[in-house]
Design a protein around this motif. Sequence first.
Motif, PDB file in Angstrom:
ATOM      1  N   GLY A  18      39.001  11.247  35.648  1.00  0.00           N
ATOM      2  CA  GLY A  18      38.032  11.928  36.498  1.00  0.00           C
ATOM      3  C   GLY A  18      36.673  11.248  36.548  1.00  0.00           C
ATOM      4  N   PHE A  19      36.574  10.021  36.022  1.00  0.00           N
ATOM      5  CA  PHE A  19      35.279   9.326  36.079  1.00  0.00           C
ATOM      6  C   PHE A  19      35.218   8.425  37.303  1.00  0.00           C
ATOM      7  CE2 PHE A  19      35.696   9.524  31.230  1.00  0.00           C
ATOM      8  CZ  PHE A  19      35.005  10.714  31.156  1.00  0.00           C
ATOM      9  N   ASP A  20      33.978   8.227  37.788  1.00  0.00           N
ATOM     10  CA  ASP A  20      33.830   7.421  38.994  1.00  0.00           C
ATOM     11  C   ASP A  20      33.656   5.941  38.704  1.00  0.00           C
ATOM     12  OD1 ASP A  20      34.052   9.529  40.816  1.00  0.00           O
ATOM     13  OD2 ASP A  20      31.978  10.139  40.369  1.00  0.00           O
ATOM     14  N   SER A  21      33.073   5.635  37.552  1.00  0.00           N
ATOM     15  CA  SER A  21      32.867   4.214  37.273  1.00  0.00           C
ATOM     16  C   SER A  21      33.046   3.952  35.782  1.00  0.00           C
ATOM     17  CB  SER A  21      31.456   3.800  37.699  1.00  0.00           C
ATOM     18  OG  SER A  21      30.535   4.598  36.998  1.00  0.00           O
ATOM     19  N   PHE A  22      33.289   2.692  35.477  1.00  0.00           N
ATOM     20  CA  PHE A  22      33.450   2.323  34.075  1.00  0.00           C
ATOM     21  C   PHE A  22      32.091   2.252  33.394  1.00  0.00           C
ATOM     22  CE2 PHE A  22      37.480   0.820  35.828  1.00  0.00           C
ATOM     23  CZ  PHE A  22      38.350   1.365  34.893  1.00  0.00           C
ATOM     24  N   ASN A  25      31.245  -2.498  29.395  1.00  0.00           N
ATOM     25  CA  ASN A  25      32.274  -3.472  29.775  1.00  0.00           C
ATOM     26  C   ASN A  25      33.701  -2.955  29.594  1.00  0.00           C
ATOM     27  OD1 ASN A  25      31.910  -3.591  27.037  1.00  0.00           O
ATOM     28  ND2 ASN A  25      31.022  -5.643  27.052  1.00  0.00           N
ATOM     29  N   GLN A  26      33.883  -1.677  29.795  1.00  0.00           N
ATOM     30  CA  GLN A  26      35.227  -1.103  29.708  1.00  0.00           C
ATOM     31  C   GLN A  26      36.232  -1.834  30.606  1.00  0.00           C
ATOM     32  OE1 GLN A  26      34.371   3.017  30.679  1.00  0.00           O
ATOM     33  NE2 GLN A  26      34.786   3.711  28.585  1.00  0.00           N
ATOM     34  N   GLU A  27      35.801  -2.121  31.809  1.00  0.00           N
ATOM     35  CA  GLU A  27      36.770  -2.684  32.752  1.00  0.00           C
ATOM     36  C   GLU A  27      37.286  -4.056  32.302  1.00  0.00           C
ATOM     37  OE1 GLU A  27      35.750  -2.612  36.898  1.00  0.00           O
ATOM     38  OE2 GLU A  27      37.669  -3.494  37.469  1.00  0.00           O
ATOM     39  N   MET A  43      31.582  -1.798  19.944  1.00  0.00           N
ATOM     40  CA  MET A  43      30.841  -0.926  20.855  1.00  0.00           C
ATOM     41  C   MET A  43      30.282   0.227  20.037  1.00  0.00           C
ATOM     42  SD  MET A  43      32.551   0.893  24.182  1.00  0.00           S
ATOM     43  CE  MET A  43      33.054  -0.467  25.196  1.00  0.00           C
ATOM     44  N   PRO A  44      29.029   0.583  20.259  1.00  0.00           N
ATOM     45  CA  PRO A  44      28.486   1.665  19.431  1.00  0.00           C
ATOM     46  C   PRO A  44      29.200   2.998  19.683  1.00  0.00           C
ATOM     47  CG  PRO A  44      26.911   1.013  21.122  1.00  0.00           C
ATOM     48  CD  PRO A  44      28.036   0.041  21.178  1.00  0.00           C
ATOM     49  N   THR A  45      29.043   3.897  18.743  1.00  0.00           N
ATOM     50  CA  THR A  45      29.625   5.225  18.864  1.00  0.00           C
ATOM     51  C   THR A  45      29.181   5.866  20.170  1.00  0.00           C
ATOM     52  OG1 THR A  45      29.479   5.371  16.497  1.00  0.00           O
ATOM     53  CG2 THR A  45      29.842   7.423  17.660  1.00  0.00           C
ATOM     54  N   GLY A  46      30.110   6.473  20.845  1.00  0.00           N
ATOM     55  CA  GLY A  46      29.766   7.107  22.115  1.00  0.00           C
ATOM     56  C   GLY A  46      29.844   6.158  23.289  1.00  0.00           C
ATOM     57  N   GLY A  47      30.148   4.911  23.009  1.00  0.00           N
ATOM     58  CA  GLY A  47      30.189   3.913  24.072  1.00  0.00           C
ATOM     59  C   GLY A  47      31.395   4.056  24.988  1.00  0.00           C
ATOM     60  N   GLY A  48      32.433   4.751  24.489  1.00  0.00           N
ATOM     61  CA  GLY A  48      33.624   4.939  25.313  1.00  0.00           C
ATOM     62  C   GLY A  48      34.742   3.984  24.939  1.00  0.00           C
ATOM     63  N   LYS A  49      34.990   3.854  23.646  1.00  0.00           N
ATOM     64  CA  LYS A  49      36.037   2.932  23.192  1.00  0.00           C
ATOM     65  C   LYS A  49      37.435   3.452  23.511  1.00  0.00           C
ATOM     66  CE  LYS A  49      34.256   2.635  18.989  1.00  0.00           C
ATOM     67  NZ  LYS A  49      32.871   3.085  19.271  1.00  0.00           N
ATOM     68  N   SER A  50      37.644   4.760  23.338  1.00  0.00           N
ATOM     69  CA  SER A  50      39.014   5.285  23.481  1.00  0.00           C
ATOM     70  C   SER A  50      39.629   4.899  24.814  1.00  0.00           C
ATOM     71  CB  SER A  50      39.034   6.806  23.361  1.00  0.00           C
ATOM     72  OG  SER A  50      38.018   7.256  22.535  1.00  0.00           O
ATOM     73  N   ILE A 298      32.761  14.308  15.944  1.00  0.00           N
ATOM     74  CA  ILE A 298      32.016  15.377  16.590  1.00  0.00           C
ATOM     75  C   ILE A 298      31.334  14.782  17.809  1.00  0.00           C
ATOM     76  CG2 ILE A 298      30.032  16.912  16.393  1.00  0.00           C
ATOM     77  CD1 ILE A 298      32.083  17.835  14.602  1.00  0.00           C
ATOM     78  N   ASP A 299      31.518  15.399  18.926  1.00  0.00           N
ATOM     79  CA  ASP A 299      30.944  14.815  20.122  1.00  0.00           C
ATOM     80  C   ASP A 299      30.000  15.804  20.789  1.00  0.00           C
ATOM     81  OD1 ASP A 299      30.354  13.183  22.173  1.00  0.00           O
ATOM     82  OD2 ASP A 299      32.326  13.210  23.109  1.00  0.00           O
ATOM     83  N   LYS A 300      28.974  16.205  20.059  1.00  0.00           N
ATOM     84  CA  LYS A 300      27.976  17.088  20.658  1.00  0.00           C
ATOM     85  C   LYS A 300      26.910  16.196  21.263  1.00  0.00           C
ATOM     86  CE  LYS A 300      24.928  20.980  19.411  1.00  0.00           C
ATOM     87  NZ  LYS A 300      24.906  21.527  20.764  1.00  0.00           N
ATOM     88  N   GLY A 326      21.133  12.297  20.208  1.00  0.00           N
ATOM     89  CA  GLY A 326      20.872  11.811  21.565  1.00  0.00           C
ATOM     90  C   GLY A 326      21.995  11.049  22.235  1.00  0.00           C
ATOM     91  N   ARG A 327      23.205  11.497  22.053  1.00  0.00           N
ATOM     92  CA  ARG A 327      24.315  10.774  22.685  1.00  0.00           C
ATOM     93  C   ARG A 327      24.280  10.877  24.202  1.00  0.00           C
ATOM     94  NH1 ARG A 327      29.750  10.968  19.100  1.00  0.00           N
ATOM     95  NH2 ARG A 327      30.550   9.997  20.980  1.00  0.00           N
ATOM     96  N   ASP A 328      23.603  11.889  24.702  1.00  0.00           N
ATOM     97  CA  ASP A 328      23.502  12.014  26.158  1.00  0.00           C
ATOM     98  C   ASP A 328      22.388  11.139  26.726  1.00  0.00           C
ATOM     99  OD1 ASP A 328      21.313  13.289  25.150  1.00  0.00           O
ATOM    100  OD2 ASP A 328      21.758  15.249  26.008  1.00  0.00           O
TER     101      ASP A 328
HETATM  102  P1  ADP Z   1      33.590   6.019  21.045  1.00  0.00           P
HETATM  103  O1  ADP Z   1      35.000   6.080  20.539  1.00  0.00           O
HETATM  104  O2  ADP Z   1      33.197   4.659  21.473  1.00  0.00           O
HETATM  105  O3  ADP Z   1      32.606   6.627  20.115  1.00  0.00           O
HETATM  106  P2  ADP Z   1      34.551   7.835  23.017  1.00  0.00           P
HETATM  107  O4  ADP Z   1      35.751   7.084  23.435  1.00  0.00           O
HETATM  108  O5  ADP Z   1      34.755   9.004  22.133  1.00  0.00           O
HETATM  109  O6  ADP Z   1      33.495   6.872  22.384  1.00  0.00           O
HETATM  110  O7  ADP Z   1      33.768   8.254  24.336  1.00  0.00           O
HETATM  111  C1  ADP Z   1      32.507   8.870  24.256  1.00  0.00           C
HETATM  112  C2  ADP Z   1      32.271   9.759  25.471  1.00  0.00           C
HETATM  113  O8  ADP Z   1      32.104   8.979  26.636  1.00  0.00           O
HETATM  114  C3  ADP Z   1      33.422  10.685  25.736  1.00  0.00           C
HETATM  115  O9  ADP Z   1      32.878  11.975  25.981  1.00  0.00           O
HETATM  116  C4  ADP Z   1      34.088  10.115  26.965  1.00  0.00           C
HETATM  117  O10 ADP Z   1      34.709  11.105  27.736  1.00  0.00           O
HETATM  118  C5  ADP Z   1      32.914   9.494  27.679  1.00  0.00           C
HETATM  119  N1  ADP Z   1      33.293   8.384  28.577  1.00  0.00           N
HETATM  120  C6  ADP Z   1      34.084   7.344  28.281  1.00  0.00           C
HETATM  121  N2  ADP Z   1      34.204   6.516  29.340  1.00  0.00           N
HETATM  122  C7  ADP Z   1      33.455   7.047  30.330  1.00  0.00           C
HETATM  123  C8  ADP Z   1      33.159   6.655  31.699  1.00  0.00           C
HETATM  124  N3  ADP Z   1      33.671   5.548  32.220  1.00  0.00           N
HETATM  125  N4  ADP Z   1      32.363   7.466  32.406  1.00  0.00           N
HETATM  126  C9  ADP Z   1      31.849   8.583  31.862  1.00  0.00           C
HETATM  127  N5  ADP Z   1      32.088   9.000  30.618  1.00  0.00           N
HETATM  128  C10 ADP Z   1      32.871   8.242  29.852  1.00  0.00           C
END
Ligand code: ADP
Length: 732
Positions: A18-22, A25-27, A43-50, A298-300, A326-328
């Motif tokens: 459901g995301f619009d863009s990467f 450097n996810q892509e 990639m730092p925590t919250g960067g979107g590794k999963s 924890i992803d608050k 400040g993850r947001d």
């Molecule tokens: P990490 O493992 O690097 O700490 P996560 O994989 O848990 O990070 O992702 C952190 C947050 O970023 C999650 O809430 C995830 O849904 C969000 N996220 C990941 N990729 C994107 C993206 N392309 N656009 C918006 N949000 C994203």
Amino acid sequence: MKNYADISLNEYLKKYFGFDSFKGNQEVIIRSVLSGENTFVLMPTGGGKSLCYQLPALISDGTAIVISPLIALMKNQVDAMRSFTEEGVAHFMNSSLNKAQIIKVKEDVVSGRTKMLYVAPESLTKDENVAFLKQIKISFYAIDEAHCISEWGHDFRPEYRRIRSIMSQTGEGAIIALTATATPKVQHDIQKNLDMLDANVFKSSFNRANLYYEIRPKVNTIKEIIKFIKTNEGKSGIIYCLSRKKVEEIADVLKVNGIKALPYHAGMDSATRSENQDRFLMEDVDVIVATIAFGMGIDKPDVRFVIHYNIPKSLEGYYQETGRAGRDGGEGQCLMFYSHKDIQKLEKFMQGKPISEQEIGKQLLLETSAFAESSICRRKLLLHYFGEEYLEENCENCDNCLNPKVQFEGSEYLLLVLEVVDTVNERFKIDHTVNILTGTINSMIKSYEHDELELFGIGRDKPPRFWNSIIRKALIEEFLDKDIENYGLLYLTAKGREYMENPYPVEVTQDREYEEGEDDSMAITPISGGKGSGACDEELLAMLKQERTSLAKKLNQPPFIIFQDPSLEDMTIQYPVTLDELKNCQGVGEGKARKYGKTFVDLIKSYVDEKEIVRAQDMVVKSVVNKSGIKVFIIQSIDKKIDFKDICQAKNMDADALLYELESIVNSGTKINIDYHINQVLDEDKRDEIFEYFRSEAETESLDEAVEALGSEYTEEEIRLVRIKFISDLGN
Ligand code: ADP
Ligand code: MG
């Protein structure tokens, strides 16, 4: 393998996530995985590794094996995957599954429906699982939290080291390894251990520009924390402590001071723990006080501050823990309290561990304290630690950049320290070295005749703390080292010897503020302790006493049963205007506040209003009764009618001490029934007579007066016992 080079990944991103863009450097990472090459992601925590392995897994043939260290993390991820794809697409395999569940997982995997199989490293090494994995088509291997491979990471797990050899049994496949730990050392360890030195490496910046870093000396810490939270009212925050005990203590003291806080640590039962975590996530409480067990996974997004009550064991840990703020991308204040005592504590914990582990631990700790004491931009140092260069002169978002500290050139002092260590043949600890420098004579100095040394007292124009900080600087510069196994004896390193030959200027920060902070113990003041602190408001006190007298008349009870003098005095200092606040006054428990408090707080309220008194309430840090202490034990024992002798024996106290504790218990409003004991030691007549004395004759609770009035027929102990009964029966 399919050719994925030209496909549009955005479509899948939208469809599955459901995301619009990467992000970042996810892509390119995903394309690297899809091309079947080994891929290493920093990639730092919250960067979107999963997403970097989830998306390619979803569109590849076969099942991706995802190795992840924590069952809880695994479950979260699988639940998340299931929520936006169909059932069976993701599964996990670990020790928490029952037989039926295992069969279901295997069915789904074999049928090809399962795209991701999360496996804990312990499970991966089990023979039956290895046999199963051998049969299936594996698309690739993803190794999350890959720093667990390295002893230099902050979370070393030996099982992680076996992953590579298991993989050669279960079938070859490309690897994607991911971590938020980017020190060059850890990075190398991971690549080497997984045999993927050829990998495409993708490293994101670790700079968290929105985080503000500050380090304060550990002085008045509790008060500072409360002040900080009160000026950040309503914001979410985490406080990290080293010990479970401290966690409980701080959570209590925050609550008492009107802050919505809860504890979290591994010693709590899991139901309470997850309840506390949920209440924090749901913003039912603002602050969670935790050991580092809290926060993994924890992803608050809107945690606004992270406070370190103790220094973390490594800079890596500091970065991870502060990273939860400040993850947001919004505000994130990171505050750490630092003292040398904490360093010493952590060093002590290391004693007894294998030498190699100690060496690593010592090194990591040294780096952390160097960071804390440095006057260089915090951001620059942190990023440097991760092998990243931060080019700005001034980050404008850390204490060192906002309030630069004064420095001086300290080579002359460093050389003196090294010379002393050399002269005494590297056989002494820091404190002795300081004593030599400052010319302080004690028995140890005498017995080694160090007062005869030419260098003795050479630095006496500076205080001991100055020399302590120079020695620390020498340790940080690695001119000196401490032999932890050997009582911490100081010795010269090769670098130190070289420095003595060819010295060069070294900037030393001119600050002594990190000198030994206080211990912050939160002991209670017993009610019978010292009379009047002098700070009390005599006018109000007189009014309160009058109120007490008239209430006593009305209730037909002696005044001291209502509130004793120290309680009234404390009221004139704290000015409680609600029953809740009243409970924080000396000797006022829940029961007393409820039973007698109303008219007192009303009176205080009108007094405060009339005089326009500014109550210090907000900044008066209230202490907590140490509930886990001796009093609880006594109350429970009395409930069980345990013999007084046995109570004393269990707590190693004498009869007098027990009486004292009992008095303090009933004085603060807790009811206890000691009849079983009184009946043993006093006959009925005597008991009634003493009771009656307090009931109708006594004007104060004074023991001396009672002894005098009742005469020599009664022992002091007997009178005290009945007085305890009396106060408990009537007052509470
Ligand atoms: P990490 O493992 O690097 O700490 P996560 O994989 O848990 O990070 O992702 C952190 C947050 O970023 C999650 O809430 C995830 O849904 C969000 N996220 C990941 N990729 C994107 C993206 N392309 N656009 C918006 N949000 C994203
Ligand atoms: Mg992750």
